[in-house]
Design a protein around this motif. Structure first.
Motif, PDB file in Angstrom:
ATOM      1  N   ASP A  30    -116.511  50.513  47.120  1.00 60.66           N
ATOM      2  CA  ASP A  30    -117.560  51.186  46.350  1.00 60.66           C
ATOM      3  C   ASP A  30    -118.690  50.223  46.007  1.00 60.66           C
ATOM      4  O   ASP A  30    -119.873  50.568  46.114  1.00 60.66           O
ATOM      5  N   ILE A  31    -118.331  49.026  45.611  1.00 58.94           N
ATOM      6  CA  ILE A  31    -119.336  48.010  45.290  1.00 58.94           C
ATOM      7  C   ILE A  31    -120.176  47.689  46.518  1.00 58.94           C
ATOM      8  O   ILE A  31    -121.405  47.629  46.444  1.00 58.94           O
ATOM      9  N   ASP A  32    -119.529  47.516  47.666  1.00 59.29           N
ATOM     10  CA  ASP A  32    -120.267  47.240  48.907  1.00 59.29           C
ATOM     11  C   ASP A  32    -121.230  48.382  49.236  1.00 59.29           C
ATOM     12  O   ASP A  32    -122.363  48.147  49.655  1.00 59.29           O
ATOM     13  N   TRP A  33    -120.777  49.622  49.044  1.00 57.64           N
ATOM     14  CA  TRP A  33    -121.623  50.778  49.336  1.00 57.64           C
ATOM     15  C   TRP A  33    -122.848  50.781  48.422  1.00 57.64           C
ATOM     16  O   TRP A  33    -123.967  51.001  48.874  1.00 57.64           O
ATOM     17  N   LEU A  34    -122.619  50.516  47.136  1.00 60.11           N
ATOM     18  CA  LEU A  34    -123.733  50.496  46.175  1.00 60.11           C
ATOM     19  C   LEU A  34    -124.728  49.389  46.509  1.00 60.11           C
ATOM     20  O   LEU A  34    -125.944  49.604  46.455  1.00 60.11           O
ATOM     21  N   LEU A  35    -124.222  48.229  46.870  1.00 58.62           N
ATOM     22  CA  LEU A  35    -125.109  47.121  47.241  1.00 58.62           C
ATOM     23  C   LEU A  35    -125.897  47.456  48.505  1.00 58.62           C
ATOM     24  O   LEU A  35    -127.086  47.155  48.599  1.00 58.62           O
ATOM     25  N   SER A  36    -125.246  48.088  49.456  1.00 58.04           N
ATOM     26  CA  SER A  36    -125.935  48.427  50.709  1.00 58.04           C
ATOM     27  C   SER A  36    -127.012  49.491  50.496  1.00 58.04           C
ATOM     28  O   SER A  36    -127.910  49.628  51.319  1.00 58.04           O
ATOM     29  N   HIS A  37    -126.917  50.240  49.391  1.00 57.50           N
ATOM     30  CA  HIS A  37    -127.918  51.255  49.078  1.00 57.50           C
ATOM     31  C   HIS A  37    -128.869  50.804  47.967  1.00 57.50           C
ATOM     32  O   HIS A  37    -129.579  51.618  47.367  1.00 57.50           O
ATOM     33  N   ASP A  38    -128.879  49.492  47.725  1.00 60.78           N
ATOM     34  CA  ASP A  38    -129.857  48.870  46.812  1.00 60.78           C
ATOM     35  C   ASP A  38    -129.860  49.445  45.398  1.00 60.78           C
ATOM     36  O   ASP A  38    -130.925  49.660  44.806  1.00 60.78           O
ATOM     37  N   PHE A  39    -128.668  49.676  44.848  1.00 61.04           N
ATOM     38  CA  PHE A  39    -128.597  50.089  43.452  1.00 61.04           C
ATOM     39  C   PHE A  39    -129.076  48.934  42.590  1.00 61.04           C
ATOM     40  O   PHE A  39    -128.813  47.773  42.871  1.00 61.04           O
ATOM     41  N   ASP A  40    -129.800  49.269  41.531  1.00 65.55           N
ATOM     42  CA  ASP A  40    -130.370  48.250  40.655  1.00 65.55           C
ATOM     43  C   ASP A  40    -129.332  47.669  39.696  1.00 65.55           C
ATOM     44  O   ASP A  40    -129.405  46.494  39.343  1.00 65.55           O
ATOM     45  N   TYR A  41    -128.401  48.507  39.268  1.00 66.52           N
ATOM     46  CA  TYR A  41    -127.385  48.085  38.302  1.00 66.52           C
ATOM     47  C   TYR A  41    -126.029  48.636  38.717  1.00 66.52           C
ATOM     48  O   TYR A  41    -125.949  49.773  39.202  1.00 66.52           O
ATOM     49  N   ILE A  42    -124.996  47.835  38.503  1.00 68.93           N
ATOM     50  CA  ILE A  42    -123.628  48.285  38.747  1.00 68.93           C
ATOM     51  C   ILE A  42    -122.810  47.944  37.504  1.00 68.93           C
ATOM     52  O   ILE A  42    -122.665  46.773  37.162  1.00 68.93           O
ATOM     53  N   THR A  43    -122.315  48.962  36.842  1.00 69.30           N
ATOM     54  CA  THR A  43    -121.439  48.755  35.703  1.00 69.30           C
ATOM     55  C   THR A  43    -120.014  48.691  36.243  1.00 69.30           C
ATOM     56  O   THR A  43    -119.607  49.547  37.028  1.00 69.30           O
ATOM     57  N   THR A  44    -119.272  47.671  35.814  1.00 70.38           N
ATOM     58  CA  THR A  44    -117.953  47.437  36.388  1.00 70.38           C
ATOM     59  C   THR A  44    -117.040  46.722  35.401  1.00 70.38           C
ATOM     60  O   THR A  44    -117.514  46.048  34.490  1.00 70.38           O
ATOM     61  N   ASP A  45    -115.752  46.871  35.624  1.00 68.74           N
ATOM     62  CA  ASP A  45    -114.747  46.080  34.910  1.00 68.74           C
ATOM     63  C   ASP A  45    -114.414  44.823  35.711  1.00 68.74           C
ATOM     64  O   ASP A  45    -113.591  44.024  35.285  1.00 68.74           O
ATOM     65  N   GLU A  46    -115.031  44.677  36.887  1.00 64.30           N
ATOM     66  CA  GLU A  46    -114.755  43.569  37.801  1.00 64.30           C
ATOM     67  C   GLU A  46    -116.036  42.805  38.139  1.00 64.30           C
ATOM     68  O   GLU A  46    -116.454  42.745  39.304  1.00 64.30           O
ATOM     69  N   PRO A  47    -116.688  42.181  37.156  1.00 64.89           N
ATOM     70  CA  PRO A  47    -117.971  41.523  37.437  1.00 64.89           C
ATOM     71  C   PRO A  47    -117.866  40.386  38.455  1.00 64.89           C
ATOM     72  O   PRO A  47    -118.788  40.198  39.248  1.00 64.89           O
ATOM     73  N   GLU A  48    -116.760  39.661  38.454  1.00 70.69           N
ATOM     74  CA  GLU A  48    -116.610  38.574  39.425  1.00 70.69           C
ATOM     75  C   GLU A  48    -116.575  39.119  40.850  1.00 70.69           C
ATOM     76  O   GLU A  48    -117.106  38.493  41.772  1.00 70.69           O
ATOM     77  N   LEU A  49    -115.970  40.285  41.044  1.00 72.12           N
ATOM     78  CA  LEU A  49    -115.937  40.903  42.368  1.00 72.12           C
ATOM     79  C   LEU A  49    -117.345  41.302  42.798  1.00 72.12           C
ATOM     80  O   LEU A  49    -117.716  41.107  43.955  1.00 72.12           O
TER      81      LEU A  49
END
Length: 62
Positions: A30-49
């Motif tokens: 999911d994180i990879d997908w969001l990054l590939s679609h240029d999301f500005d912010y990602i809220t997560t419980d896994e910030p190091e990931l």
């Protein structure tokens, strides 16, 4: 993730000048997908990931 089923929402939001934020992405795919679609912010419980995947993404684009 609803936006995966409606990718036009991403384009429409960007065209309107909106910032994109995802809540709460904890899986690598999911994180990879969001990054590939240029999301500005990602809220997560896994910030190091997110930092790890962001670094991997930026290294692969060089």
């Amino acid at each position: 993730m609803e936006t995966k089923n409606k990718p036009n929402w991403i384009t429409e939001a960007k065209d309107l000048g909106l910032k994109l934020n995802a809540w709460t992405a904890n899986k690598e795919e999911d994180i990879d997908w969001l990054l590939s679609h240029d999301f500005d912010y990602i809220t997560t419980d896994e910030p190091e990931l997110v930092f790890k995947r962001l670094k991997a993404t930026s290294n692969s684009s060089n």
